[in-house]
Design a protein around this motif. Sequence first.
Motif, PDB file in Angstrom:
ATOM      1  N   LEU A  75      -7.425   3.390  15.643  1.00 58.70           N
ATOM      2  CA  LEU A  75      -6.452   2.464  15.070  1.00 58.70           C
ATOM      3  C   LEU A  75      -5.114   3.175  14.943  1.00 58.70           C
ATOM      4  O   LEU A  75      -5.068   4.381  14.638  1.00 58.70           O
ATOM      5  CB  LEU A  75      -6.884   1.993  13.681  1.00 58.70           C
ATOM      6  CG  LEU A  75      -8.231   1.304  13.516  1.00 58.70           C
ATOM      7  CD1 LEU A  75      -9.328   2.344  13.284  1.00 58.70           C
ATOM      8  CD2 LEU A  75      -8.190   0.336  12.337  1.00 58.70           C
ATOM      9  N   GLN A  76      -4.029   2.442  15.149  1.00 62.08           N
ATOM     10  CA  GLN A  76      -2.690   2.959  14.880  1.00 62.08           C
ATOM     11  C   GLN A  76      -2.067   2.095  13.786  1.00 62.08           C
ATOM     12  O   GLN A  76      -1.957   0.874  13.934  1.00 62.08           O
ATOM     13  CB  GLN A  76      -1.835   2.962  16.140  1.00 62.08           C
ATOM     14  CG  GLN A  76      -2.332   3.944  17.195  1.00 62.08           C
ATOM     15  CD  GLN A  76      -1.370   4.103  18.340  1.00 62.08           C
ATOM     16  OE1 GLN A  76      -0.161   4.264  18.144  1.00 62.08           O
ATOM     17  NE2 GLN A  76      -1.889   4.079  19.565  1.00 62.08           N
ATOM     18  N   VAL A  77      -1.683   2.755  12.703  1.00 60.78           N
ATOM     19  CA  VAL A  77      -1.220   2.071  11.503  1.00 60.78           C
ATOM     20  C   VAL A  77       0.195   2.524  11.174  1.00 60.78           C
ATOM     21  O   VAL A  77       0.506   3.722  11.247  1.00 60.78           O
ATOM     22  CB  VAL A  77      -2.149   2.377  10.307  1.00 60.78           C
ATOM     23  CG1 VAL A  77      -1.677   1.641   9.057  1.00 60.78           C
ATOM     24  CG2 VAL A  77      -3.591   2.001  10.648  1.00 60.78           C
ATOM     25  N   SER A  78       1.053   1.576  10.811  1.00 56.53           N
ATOM     26  CA  SER A  78       2.388   1.942  10.321  1.00 56.53           C
ATOM     27  C   SER A  78       2.584   1.352   8.926  1.00 56.53           C
ATOM     28  O   SER A  78       2.073   0.275   8.618  1.00 56.53           O
ATOM     29  CB  SER A  78       3.491   1.444  11.258  1.00 56.53           C
ATOM     30  OG  SER A  78       3.568   0.037  11.269  1.00 56.53           O
ATOM     31  N   THR A  79       3.306   2.095   8.097  1.00 58.43           N
ATOM     32  CA  THR A  79       3.617   1.629   6.744  1.00 58.43           C
ATOM     33  C   THR A  79       5.118   1.675   6.530  1.00 58.43           C
ATOM     34  O   THR A  79       5.821   2.480   7.145  1.00 58.43           O
ATOM     35  CB  THR A  79       2.924   2.489   5.674  1.00 58.43           C
ATOM     36  OG1 THR A  79       3.546   3.780   5.619  1.00 58.43           O
ATOM     37  CG2 THR A  79       1.445   2.653   5.977  1.00 58.43           C
ATOM     38  N   ARG A  80       5.596   0.808   5.659  1.00 60.89           N
ATOM     39  CA  ARG A  80       7.013   0.772   5.270  1.00 60.89           C
ATOM     40  C   ARG A  80       7.086   0.714   3.747  1.00 60.89           C
ATOM     41  O   ARG A  80       6.302   0.011   3.096  1.00 60.89           O
ATOM     42  CB  ARG A  80       7.723  -0.453   5.844  1.00 60.89           C
ATOM     43  CG  ARG A  80       7.423  -0.735   7.307  1.00 60.89           C
ATOM     44  CD  ARG A  80       8.103   0.225   8.254  1.00 60.89           C
ATOM     45  NE  ARG A  80       7.539   0.118   9.592  1.00 60.89           N
ATOM     46  CZ  ARG A  80       8.169   0.454  10.709  1.00 60.89           C
ATOM     47  NH1 ARG A  80       9.398   0.957  10.641  1.00 60.89           N
ATOM     48  NH2 ARG A  80       7.586   0.324  11.878  1.00 60.89           N
ATOM     49  N   SER A  81       8.044   1.438   3.201  1.00 59.94           N
ATOM     50  CA  SER A  81       8.203   1.477   1.751  1.00 59.94           C
ATOM     51  C   SER A  81       9.598   1.984   1.411  1.00 59.94           C
ATOM     52  O   SER A  81      10.306   2.485   2.289  1.00 59.94           O
ATOM     53  CB  SER A  81       7.142   2.381   1.117  1.00 59.94           C
ATOM     54  OG  SER A  81       7.218   3.684   1.668  1.00 59.94           O
ATOM     55  N   VAL A  82       9.965   1.855   0.149  1.00 58.10           N
ATOM     56  CA  VAL A  82      11.250   2.360  -0.333  1.00 58.10           C
ATOM     57  C   VAL A  82      11.036   3.378  -1.445  1.00 58.10           C
ATOM     58  O   VAL A  82      11.596   4.465  -1.428  1.00 58.10           O
ATOM     59  CB  VAL A  82      12.149   1.200  -0.824  1.00 58.10           C
ATOM     60  CG1 VAL A  82      13.446   1.745  -1.421  1.00 58.10           C
ATOM     61  CG2 VAL A  82      12.468   0.244   0.321  1.00 58.10           C
ATOM     62  N   ASN A  83      10.221   3.029  -2.407  1.00 53.84           N
ATOM     63  CA  ASN A  83       9.969   3.886  -3.564  1.00 53.84           C
ATOM     64  C   ASN A  83       8.977   4.995  -3.192  1.00 53.84           C
ATOM     65  O   ASN A  83       7.868   4.709  -2.736  1.00 53.84           O
ATOM     66  CB  ASN A  83       9.392   3.033  -4.705  1.00 53.84           C
ATOM     67  CG  ASN A  83       9.272   3.794  -6.004  1.00 53.84           C
ATOM     68  OD1 ASN A  83       8.776   4.911  -6.040  1.00 53.84           O
ATOM     69  ND2 ASN A  83       9.716   3.173  -7.088  1.00 53.84           N
TER      70      ASN A  83
END
Length: 432
Positions: free
Chosen positions: A271-279
């Motif tokens: 699996l290839q997973v991407s995450t996005r966040s600010v804090n």
Amino acid sequence: MPSTSSAVLENHGPDYDKYTALYKHFHANPELSWLENETAAKVVDTLKTFSPDFEFQTGIGGTGLFAVLRNGPGKTIMLRADMDALPVEEDTGLDYASTKKMKDDKGELRPVMHACGHDMHVTALLAAAETLVSSRPLWSGIIVFLFQQAEEKMAGAKAMIADGLFTKYACPIPDVVLGQHVLWGKAGTVYGNSGPVMTAADGMKIKVFGRGGHGSQPHRTVDPVVLAAHIILRLQTIVSREVPPGELAVVTVGALNVGNAANIITHEAVLQVSTRSVNPKWRGVIHDAIRRIVKAECEASNSPKEAEIEVMFATDTVDNDEALQAALSESFAQHFKDAWNPKAEIVTASEDFNELANAVGKPYCFWFFGGHDPAEDEALSAEGGLENIATNHSPFFAPVIQPTLKTGTEALVVAALTFLGAAGAAAASTNL
């Protein structure tokens, strides 16, 4: 320098017919990350037609390059564009659409498309460079035109820095780093904000293991397809159940590679997973949750081997300097009038542009300009159907060339002149 900007653009603006042709060339000839050789060569050849005074350094961290234009005392400004395309098969129907296929950096044959607008970025920076070269009697300072590889891998800027961008290749240390991105907004508009404008991004490759066998005898196997499916579904609960409402977070499984026949239960899945966040706090919570879920699902499926998790990329939030943004906003408001939006919402996509500034502890500013046909945008807006606009990374993404190219070019010129000194001055009046 609003008066200088107006004079520069009025008297030294580029021939957009020429740049329309150049844009079509870049669009029809995209290159994947780390392989932007022809694009880089075209950039250098084009810049050389503007002036013999450029100082070039090429092959930085791969195909990255910069050109320095020195024009008297003053601030040093870096303008950056990214060059790479995506492994996407184009379906726009344009007469200059890409039909290209090329082997990626792993030797696998892929379709290639400028599905994120980097061809527009390169063309706009070249048009801005010609404008600034032509108008040298009106400003003073140093401009670094930097063309970066492998932004889509979130690794190109780091590679240039690690290869010695500011040391071995002696790139002048910028006082200000500036960049932009074409998005799905209405062409002719420009938008941005101070503080966070793009999310931090992390990419993981997760390999889970089963025990292969015949498709007719699943009881004798550990099925990695079922295991991967459970992981994918469980990952969707991280944002909804572990991150507080109001905190920006995204978890996406962008690829699942497993098996190749209907009657075979294979032995592993990737699996290839991407995450996005600010804090940063919730960024850590998301990462911990992914690892916990993968481990637990592997145990639940009786996986014979611990999962392998590889971090493919990581880049921090693009966080615009408040003072730079205020100065830039004033200039953009005077030039673009109502087409400038200084209070845009954060874009949940990510960039490694900020690495160039962070490496030398300098402030930066990043903004966006729209590429969607204004007439179609207004029609869809009236019908409440703006969600149907093809976004970046879509096989249908196709910025209308004008006024998109003109807007992107003018934004770079106005931004550079905001921080450069007037001719004969030692430095820009803006306090950096």
